[in-house]
Design a protein around this motif. Structure first.
Motif, PDB file in Angstrom:
ATOM      1  N   GLU A   1       0.848  -1.191   0.000  1.00  0.00           N
ATOM      2  CA  GLU A   1       0.000   0.000   0.000  1.00  0.00           C
ATOM      3  C   GLU A   1       0.887   1.245   0.000  1.00  0.00           C
TER       4      GLU A   1
ATOM      5  N   ALA B   1       5.408   2.413  -3.538  1.00  0.00           N
ATOM      6  CA  ALA B   1       6.126   3.189  -4.571  1.00  0.00           C
ATOM      7  C   ALA B   1       6.304   4.632  -4.142  1.00  0.00           C
TER       8      ALA B   1
ATOM      9  N   LYS C   1       9.942  -0.560  -0.955  1.00  0.00           N
ATOM     10  CA  LYS C   1       9.277  -1.849  -1.162  1.00  0.00           C
ATOM     11  C   LYS C   1      10.300  -2.987  -1.116  1.00  0.00           C
TER      12      LYS C   1
ATOM     13  N   TYR D   1       1.243  10.853  -5.027  1.00  0.00           N
ATOM     14  CA  TYR D   1       1.345  10.136  -6.295  1.00  0.00           C
ATOM     15  C   TYR D   1       2.810   9.913  -6.659  1.00  0.00           C
TER      16      TYR D   1
ATOM     17  N   ARG E   1      12.283   7.293  -9.764  1.00  0.00           N
ATOM     18  CA  ARG E   1      11.021   7.418  -9.039  1.00  0.00           C
ATOM     19  C   ARG E   1      10.735   8.909  -8.866  1.00  0.00           C
TER      20      ARG E   1
ATOM     21  N   LEU F   1      -6.770   7.347  -9.395  1.00  0.00           N
ATOM     22  CA  LEU F   1      -5.619   7.997 -10.025  1.00  0.00           C
ATOM     23  C   LEU F   1      -6.112   9.110 -10.948  1.00  0.00           C
TER      24      LEU F   1
ATOM     25  N   ARG G   1      -0.457  13.097 -12.625  1.00  0.00           N
ATOM     26  CA  ARG G   1       0.619  12.492 -13.427  1.00  0.00           C
ATOM     27  C   ARG G   1       1.324  13.544 -14.266  1.00  0.00           C
TER      28      ARG G   1
ATOM     29  N   SER H   1       5.101   3.768 -14.952  1.00  0.00           N
ATOM     30  CA  SER H   1       3.936   3.287 -14.214  1.00  0.00           C
ATOM     31  C   SER H   1       3.470   4.400 -13.274  1.00  0.00           C
TER      32      SER H   1
ATOM     33  N   TRP I   1       1.084   5.544  -9.840  1.00  0.00           N
ATOM     34  CA  TRP I   1       0.658   4.965  -8.557  1.00  0.00           C
ATOM     35  C   TRP I   1       0.241   6.062  -7.593  1.00  0.00           C
ATOM     36  N   CYS I   2      -0.578   5.713  -6.602  1.00  0.00           N
ATOM     37  CA  CYS I   2      -0.871   6.633  -5.506  1.00  0.00           C
ATOM     38  C   CYS I   2      -0.980   5.862  -4.199  1.00  0.00           C
ATOM     39  N   GLY I   3      -0.752   6.573  -3.107  1.00  0.00           N
ATOM     40  CA  GLY I   3      -0.852   5.971  -1.784  1.00  0.00           C
ATOM     41  C   GLY I   3      -1.292   7.000  -0.773  1.00  0.00           C
TER      42      GLY I   3
END
Length: 420
Positions: free
Chosen positions: A38, A42, A201, A276, A310, A324, A329, A350, A352-354
């Motif tokens: 989660e 990322a 990760k 993000y 990243r 998203l 982005r 890629s 991603w969000c968290g």
């Protein structure tokens, strides 16, 4: 002592590691099929004690309005009928004073420094690898006003003995050679040579393996359905595999910790702030960053992780929404494409969000909760990776009746039992 750790992100797994090293019997429960899937999955990849600062500070309310109006602004607010959102925002605004900013930062920097040192010691003792680099962080200023405004942060760095360098354009290019191609786009920077980077990760996966070798049990795919309190002690929790009991429990579920604490009648001021990231394959190593560059204008971190870049940023206040949004982005792509053109293949990135678990004042909540055998390790905001090892070591010491190696009193949840 038999301990159940609720949550298998970087905070939960590091907590499990240090608890088992202290001699406790530990089981970790997480709803995902593996660790760090989660918020830890990322993130920006920074281990940056020098940038351990509360978001609440002088001038933030005015800056927030400007950020909301920017095309590639770092802040998004999606209002909702959520009393917890507005209560958290109000508490955060009350911390936007010079006095409280200084106090809160003084609580964060020592923990972050201690955590970085604890991570180093862990790396040396176990040989763990995770695409780590120890090449520092460069905060890049596009405007002279930003560079001129570093005085306050520099004073704090001096106070805590954090090494730093104020750099002109040539100095920035010396630290990050790829910036030579865009030197007209910035005026200078603040470099922290003691900062590190690494794949959170990858670290969590490998630390979980070390935990298993030391006897920690991981129950993945096991959602916490119910937590039962008898008087002022937890007795057991209901998971997908049945009822589980322990002598002590650790709440390390990030933003979701606050939901469960409310069911126990012991709310904590932790609210999700969505971040993000994009992960970009490197197409030209010479045009990519060496370590981490913080684009101060857009509040975006650009980090080298092995053969990837990243790019992380944005503070979106929208509750537990994990959708998203392409506009976010575009902000990340703009920052990395502007500073490191040709360094990575944006078309192959890629997205991603968290949800970052944020406290209104900035420091995390580490220690015993209002429930007699329930401990908290949450509320790290954007600094979960930076503070993970130190927070876990502090909590393991507290739970083992040992005096922590740093002053952890003001990190305790007790600070929110008093008016702020």
């Amino acid at each position: 002592m038999k301990v159940i750790v609720l949550g298998g992100g970087v905070i939960g797994v590091t907590t499990a590691y240090f608890l088992t090293e202290a001699g406790h019997e530990v089981t970790v429960y997480d709803r995902q099929p593996g660790p760090a899937l989660e918020t830890s999955f990322a993130n920006a990849g920074e281990v940056s004690p020098g940038y351990a600062s509360p978001w609440a500070g002088p001038g933030i309310p005015v800056k927030a309005v400007k950020w909301l109006l920017m095309k590639y602004g770092p802040l998004v607010v999606r209002p909702a009928f959520d009393p917890n959102m507005w209560s958290w925002l109000l508490k955060m605004l009350r911390n936007c004073t010079a006095e409280r900013y200084a106090l809160n930062k003084s609580r964060m920097v020592p923990l972050a420094e201690y955590s970085r040192d604890t991570l180093k010691a862990l790396r040396e003792s176990t040989g763990i690898t995770y695409d780590e680099r120890t090449k520092g962080t460069l905060q890049l200023f596009r405007k002279q006003k930003q560079l001129d405004g570093t005085g306050g942060d520099v004073e704090v760095l001096k106070k805590y003995g954090v090494p730093y360098e104020i750099l002109d354009r040539d100095g920035c290019v010396g630290a990050e050679p790829a910036l030579a191609a865009v030197r007209e786009k910035f005026v200078g920077g603040l470099r922290l040579p003691g900062d590190e980077t690494g794949d959170c990760k990858m670290f969590t996966d490998r630390l979980a393996e070390l935990c298993v070798a030391r006897g920690v049990i991981f129950e993945y795919g096991s959602t916490i359905r119910k937590i039962v309190r008898n008087r002022n002690r937890l007795t057991n929790v209901l998971t997908d595999t049945g009822w589980k009991s322990a002598d002590a429990f650790v709440m390390a579920m990030g933003s979701y910790s606050s939901q469960f604490m409310r069911t126990l009648g012991r709310p904590i001021p932790v609210y999700p702030v969505k971040g993000y990231s994009i992960t970009v394959p490197i197409s030209n190593a010479d045009a990519a960053p060496v370590s981490t560059v913080m684009d101060e204008t857009y509040k975006v971190a650009i980090t080298r992780l092995g053969d990837r870049i990243r790019v992380g940023g944005t503070a979106e206040i929208s509750g537990y929404d994990l959708r998203l949004h392409e506009s976010r982005r575009r902000t990340l792509e703009h920052s990395v494409g502007d500073l490191f053109p040709g360094g990575g293949d944006l078309k192959a990135a890629s997205f991603w969000c968290g949800l970052r678990p944020m406290t209104p004042d900035g420091p995390p909540l580490i220690g015993l909760s209002e429930v007699a055998n329930l401990y908290l390790n949450t509320g790290h905001g954007t600094l979960g990776w930076t503070m993970a090892c130190g927070s876990a070591k502090v909590l393991a010491d507290i739970m083992s009746n040992r005096v922590p190696e740093i002053n952890a009193r003001d990190l305790s949840p007790e600070r929110y039992l008093k008016p702020i």
